[in-house]
Motif scaffolding. Structure first.
Motif, PDB file in Angstrom:
ATOM      1  N   MET A 112      43.433  35.096  34.600  1.00  0.00           N
ATOM      2  CA  MET A 112      44.028  36.239  35.250  1.00  0.00           C
ATOM      3  C   MET A 112      43.689  37.490  34.466  1.00  0.00           C
ATOM      4  SD  MET A 112      47.983  37.196  35.925  1.00  0.00           S
ATOM      5  CE  MET A 112      48.139  38.392  34.614  1.00  0.00           C
ATOM      6  N   THR A 113      43.394  38.572  35.181  1.00  0.00           N
ATOM      7  CA  THR A 113      43.126  39.838  34.512  1.00  0.00           C
ATOM      8  C   THR A 113      44.394  40.660  34.483  1.00  0.00           C
ATOM      9  OG1 THR A 113      42.474  40.884  36.576  1.00  0.00           O
ATOM     10  CG2 THR A 113      40.726  39.852  35.288  1.00  0.00           C
ATOM     11  N   ALA A 114      44.504  41.517  33.489  1.00  0.00           N
ATOM     12  CA  ALA A 114      45.658  42.400  33.393  1.00  0.00           C
ATOM     13  C   ALA A 114      45.522  43.505  34.426  1.00  0.00           C
ATOM     14  CB  ALA A 114      45.737  42.992  31.991  1.00  0.00           C
ATOM     15  N   VAL A 173      46.753  41.549  44.958  1.00  0.00           N
ATOM     16  CA  VAL A 173      47.298  40.599  45.939  1.00  0.00           C
ATOM     17  C   VAL A 173      46.646  39.226  45.766  1.00  0.00           C
ATOM     18  CG1 VAL A 173      47.440  40.053  48.411  1.00  0.00           C
ATOM     19  CG2 VAL A 173      48.020  42.354  47.591  1.00  0.00           C
ATOM     20  N   ALA A 174      45.330  39.217  45.581  1.00  0.00           N
ATOM     21  CA  ALA A 174      44.630  37.939  45.397  1.00  0.00           C
ATOM     22  C   ALA A 174      45.139  37.212  44.157  1.00  0.00           C
ATOM     23  CB  ALA A 174      43.124  38.174  45.291  1.00  0.00           C
ATOM     24  N   GLU A 175      45.371  37.945  43.075  1.00  0.00           N
ATOM     25  CA  GLU A 175      45.882  37.316  41.845  1.00  0.00           C
ATOM     26  C   GLU A 175      47.293  36.789  42.051  1.00  0.00           C
ATOM     27  OE1 GLU A 175      45.221  38.965  37.964  1.00  0.00           O
ATOM     28  OE2 GLU A 175      43.579  40.213  38.731  1.00  0.00           O
ATOM     29  N   LEU A 176      48.120  37.551  42.763  1.00  0.00           N
ATOM     30  CA  LEU A 176      49.482  37.089  43.018  1.00  0.00           C
ATOM     31  C   LEU A 176      49.474  35.829  43.889  1.00  0.00           C
ATOM     32  CD1 LEU A 176      51.344  40.463  43.560  1.00  0.00           C
ATOM     33  CD2 LEU A 176      51.820  38.787  41.765  1.00  0.00           C
ATOM     34  N   GLU A 177      48.562  35.775  44.838  1.00  0.00           N
ATOM     35  CA  GLU A 177      48.480  34.601  45.702  1.00  0.00           C
ATOM     36  C   GLU A 177      48.040  33.361  44.933  1.00  0.00           C
ATOM     37  OE1 GLU A 177      45.880  36.028  48.782  1.00  0.00           O
ATOM     38  OE2 GLU A 177      47.565  36.671  50.030  1.00  0.00           O
ATOM     39  N   GLN A 178      47.225  33.552  43.885  1.00  0.00           N
ATOM     40  CA  GLN A 178      46.770  32.416  43.073  1.00  0.00           C
ATOM     41  C   GLN A 178      47.865  31.924  42.142  1.00  0.00           C
ATOM     42  OE1 GLN A 178      43.245  33.652  41.032  1.00  0.00           O
ATOM     43  NE2 GLN A 178      42.081  33.921  42.910  1.00  0.00           N
ATOM     44  N   GLY A 179      48.814  32.772  41.852  1.00  0.00           N
ATOM     45  CA  GLY A 179      49.886  32.401  40.938  1.00  0.00           C
ATOM     46  C   GLY A 179      49.538  32.816  39.522  1.00  0.00           C
ATOM     47  N   SER A 180      50.467  33.476  38.879  1.00  0.00           N
ATOM     48  CA  SER A 180      50.261  33.930  37.506  1.00  0.00           C
ATOM     49  C   SER A 180      50.852  32.922  36.538  1.00  0.00           C
ATOM     50  CB  SER A 180      50.933  35.285  37.302  1.00  0.00           C
ATOM     51  OG  SER A 180      50.337  36.248  38.134  1.00  0.00           O
ATOM     52  N   PRO A 181      50.286  32.860  35.350  1.00  0.00           N
ATOM     53  CA  PRO A 181      50.790  31.905  34.355  1.00  0.00           C
ATOM     54  C   PRO A 181      52.233  32.163  33.940  1.00  0.00           C
ATOM     55  CG  PRO A 181      48.663  32.817  33.674  1.00  0.00           C
ATOM     56  CD  PRO A 181      49.105  33.555  34.887  1.00  0.00           C
ATOM     57  N   THR A 182      52.648  33.435  33.933  1.00  0.00           N
ATOM     58  CA  THR A 182      54.022  33.713  33.488  1.00  0.00           C
ATOM     59  C   THR A 182      54.730  34.617  34.491  1.00  0.00           C
ATOM     60  OG1 THR A 182      53.496  35.748  32.276  1.00  0.00           O
ATOM     61  CG2 THR A 182      53.256  33.666  31.078  1.00  0.00           C
ATOM     62  N   LEU A 183      56.035  34.585  34.450  1.00  0.00           N
ATOM     63  CA  LEU A 183      56.849  35.454  35.294  1.00  0.00           C
ATOM     64  C   LEU A 183      56.594  36.909  34.946  1.00  0.00           C
ATOM     65  CD1 LEU A 183      59.032  35.883  37.407  1.00  0.00           C
ATOM     66  CD2 LEU A 183      60.736  35.578  35.595  1.00  0.00           C
ATOM     67  N   GLU A 184      56.475  37.206  33.675  1.00  0.00           N
ATOM     68  CA  GLU A 184      56.247  38.589  33.237  1.00  0.00           C
ATOM     69  C   GLU A 184      54.940  39.137  33.805  1.00  0.00           C
ATOM     70  OE1 GLU A 184      57.419  42.044  31.824  1.00  0.00           O
ATOM     71  OE2 GLU A 184      58.639  40.241  31.606  1.00  0.00           O
ATOM     72  N   GLN A 185      53.896  38.336  33.810  1.00  0.00           N
ATOM     73  CA  GLN A 185      52.616  38.775  34.371  1.00  0.00           C
ATOM     74  C   GLN A 185      52.723  38.987  35.884  1.00  0.00           C
ATOM     75  OE1 GLN A 185      50.285  35.555  32.805  1.00  0.00           O
ATOM     76  NE2 GLN A 185      49.375  36.841  31.207  1.00  0.00           N
TER      77      GLN A 185
END
Length: 81
Positions: free
Chosen positions: A1-3, A25-37
């Protein structure tokens, strides 16, 4: 995931804000490793969406003003003897 991009949202062009919003949106759809991200991405996405809306509303105002000016000049030309 990119910042999320750290550039100020209010300095982005419509196209830059739209393109970054698509990536967020694409990154959110893939799921982030942490809640903070995920929260950081969501917040950035909300800011980008608001920036796009600002651009679109500004464009609409400009189009409306141009239409009004054209309508006014057309009406004035019809009134001339």
């Amino acid at each position: 995931m990119t910042a999320p991009n750290d550039s100020p949202v209010d300095s982005l062009s419509f196209e830059a804000a739209r393109d970054e919003l698509v990536r967020v949106v694409a990154e959110l759809e893939q799921g982030s490793p942490t809640l903070e991200q995920s929260l950081a991405l969501w917040e950035r996405g909300e800011a980008l969406a608001a920036r796009c809306e600002e651009w679109l509303l500004g464009a609409k105002r400009r189009l409306d003003a141009a239409r009004d000016a054209a309508s006014d000049s057309g009406a004035a030309a019809e009134e001339m003897p």
